[in-house]
Write a protein that holds these residues in place. Structure first.
Motif, short mmCIF file in Angstrom:
data_model
loop_
_atom_site.label_atom_id
_atom_site.label_comp_id
_atom_site.label_asym_id
_atom_site.label_seq_id
_atom_site.Cartn_x
_atom_site.Cartn_y
_atom_site.Cartn_z
N GLN A 51 0.83 -1.22 0.00
CA GLN A 51 0.00 0.00 0.00
C GLN A 51 0.86 1.26 0.00
O GLN A 51 0.61 2.19 -0.77
CB GLN A 51 -0.92 0.03 1.22
N LEU A 52 1.85 1.29 0.87
CA LEU A 52 2.71 2.46 0.95
C LEU A 52 3.57 2.61 -0.30
O LEU A 52 3.84 3.74 -0.74
CB LEU A 52 3.59 2.41 2.20
N GLY A 53 4.00 1.50 -0.88
CA GLY A 53 4.77 1.56 -2.12
C GLY A 53 3.96 2.16 -3.25
O GLY A 53 4.46 2.97 -4.04
N GLN A 54 2.69 1.75 -3.35
CA GLN A 54 1.81 2.33 -4.36
C GLN A 54 1.65 3.83 -4.13
O GLN A 54 1.67 4.63 -5.07
CB GLN A 54 0.44 1.64 -4.33
N MET A 55 1.50 4.20 -2.87
CA MET A 55 1.37 5.61 -2.52
C MET A 55 2.63 6.38 -2.90
O MET A 55 2.56 7.49 -3.43
CB MET A 55 1.09 5.72 -1.01
N GLU A 61 7.88 12.83 -4.51
CA GLU A 61 8.40 13.94 -5.32
C GLU A 61 9.64 13.51 -6.08
O GLU A 61 9.76 13.79 -7.27
CB GLU A 61 8.72 15.13 -4.41
N ARG A 62 10.55 12.83 -5.38
CA ARG A 62 11.81 12.42 -6.02
C ARG A 62 11.61 11.14 -6.82
O ARG A 62 10.90 10.21 -6.40
CB ARG A 62 12.88 12.20 -4.94
N GLU A 107 -2.75 6.02 6.90
CA GLU A 107 -3.61 7.21 6.98
C GLU A 107 -2.77 8.48 7.11
O GLU A 107 -3.02 9.48 6.44
CB GLU A 107 -4.58 7.08 8.16
N ARG A 108 -1.78 8.44 7.99
CA ARG A 108 -0.92 9.62 8.21
C ARG A 108 -0.18 10.00 6.93
O ARG A 108 -0.15 11.16 6.53
CB ARG A 108 0.07 9.35 9.34
N LEU A 109 0.40 9.00 6.25
CA LEU A 109 1.15 9.29 5.03
C LEU A 109 0.23 9.70 3.87
O LEU A 109 0.65 10.44 2.99
CB LEU A 109 2.01 8.09 4.63
N SER A 110 -1.00 9.23 3.89
CA SER A 110 -1.92 9.58 2.80
C SER A 110 -2.28 11.06 2.80
O SER A 110 -2.77 11.58 1.80
CB SER A 110 -3.20 8.74 2.88
N LYS A 111 -2.00 11.75 3.89
CA LYS A 111 -2.31 13.18 3.99
C LYS A 111 -1.13 14.05 3.55
O LYS A 111 -1.23 15.27 3.57
CB LYS A 111 -2.70 13.51 5.42
N LEU A 112 -0.02 13.42 3.17
CA LEU A 112 1.18 14.17 2.79
C LEU A 112 1.42 14.09 1.29
O LEU A 112 0.99 13.14 0.63
CB LEU A 112 2.39 13.61 3.54
N ARG A 119 10.02 12.45 2.89
CA ARG A 119 10.73 12.34 4.18
C ARG A 119 10.03 11.34 5.12
O ARG A 119 10.67 10.46 5.69
CB ARG A 119 10.81 13.70 4.86
N ALA A 120 8.73 11.49 5.25
CA ALA A 120 7.98 10.62 6.18
C ALA A 120 7.97 9.17 5.69
O ALA A 120 8.11 8.23 6.48
CB ALA A 120 6.55 11.13 6.34
N TYR A 121 7.81 8.98 4.39
CA TYR A 121 7.78 7.62 3.83
C TYR A 121 9.13 6.93 4.02
O TYR A 121 9.18 5.78 4.50
CB TYR A 121 7.42 7.68 2.33
N VAL A 122 10.20 7.63 3.69
CA VAL A 122 11.53 7.03 3.81
C VAL A 122 11.84 6.72 5.27
O VAL A 122 12.39 5.65 5.58
CB VAL A 122 12.60 7.92 3.15
#
Length: 194
Positions: A51-55, A61-62, A107-112, A119-122
């Protein structure tokens, strides 16, 4: 008096045999519970990584963060499918959804978006892969014998090693560990801006 001693000794022997039987069942049940818990945890982590990888592929951005996200989708989808096959052989039904803790991260990362998302994902990938690598290392090195099998009994020897299906689960963990470690190195490099 001799009869009383004999009866007492017999009663003690029966209690000891019953206790040993109970301990053996408890050890086997505990190992099966460990397998269920391990499969559940690894499945939830894998589903979260997909899920996070798809996001990341969509929101990052990079370009290297987007590529990392795509690698997470590919590698964790494959690992999830392999783990699901092992679980089926063990007659364990893995979860099909992530748990509350991982859901909150999604949920938290989906708002960024953009650099903030990157930064948050990495950071989540570094922390998550450190934890998973530790769990895989522990699983692959933990000893789960039921005790010494009777001499010459191949089925008992197989059970003492955890059975063929638990061995397959351990083999899965052994194959998954270097991949998770590679992901961790890659995530750390992303964190440093490489």
């Amino acid at each position: 008096m001799a009869t009383l001693v004999t009866r007492t000794a017999t009663a003690i022997a029966i209690v000891l045999v019953a206790c040993n039987f109970h301990v053996a069942i408890t050890a086997e049940q505990a190992r099966r519970t460990d397998s269920r818990l391990f499969i559940s945890e690894m499945t939830i982590v894998g589903l979260t990584e997909v899920q996070l990888g798809q996001m990341a592929a969509e929101r990052g951005e990079r370009a290297n963060v987007k590529a990392f996200g795509q690698m997470m989708v590919k590698d964790h989808s494959k690992a999830n499918a392999e783990l699901s096959r092992v679980a089926a052989e063990m007659k364990i039904v893995p979860p099909t959804e992530i748990d509350k803790k991982h859901g909150e991260l999604v949920e938290r990362l989906s708002k960024l978006n953009g650099a903030e998302f990157d930064r948050a994902y990495v950071m989540a990938m570094v922390e998550g892969h450190q934890a998973v690598a530790a769990q895989l290392r522990e699983w692959t090195t933990a000893s789960r014998p039921l005790g010494s099998p009777p001499a010459g009994d191949p089925k008992a020897a197989d059970l003492a090693r955890g059975g063929p299906n638990e061995e397959k689960l351990t083999e899965w963990a052994i194959r998954a560990l270097p991949i998770v470690e590679k992901h961790l190195e890659h995530a750390r490099a992303l964190q440093k801006g490489e």
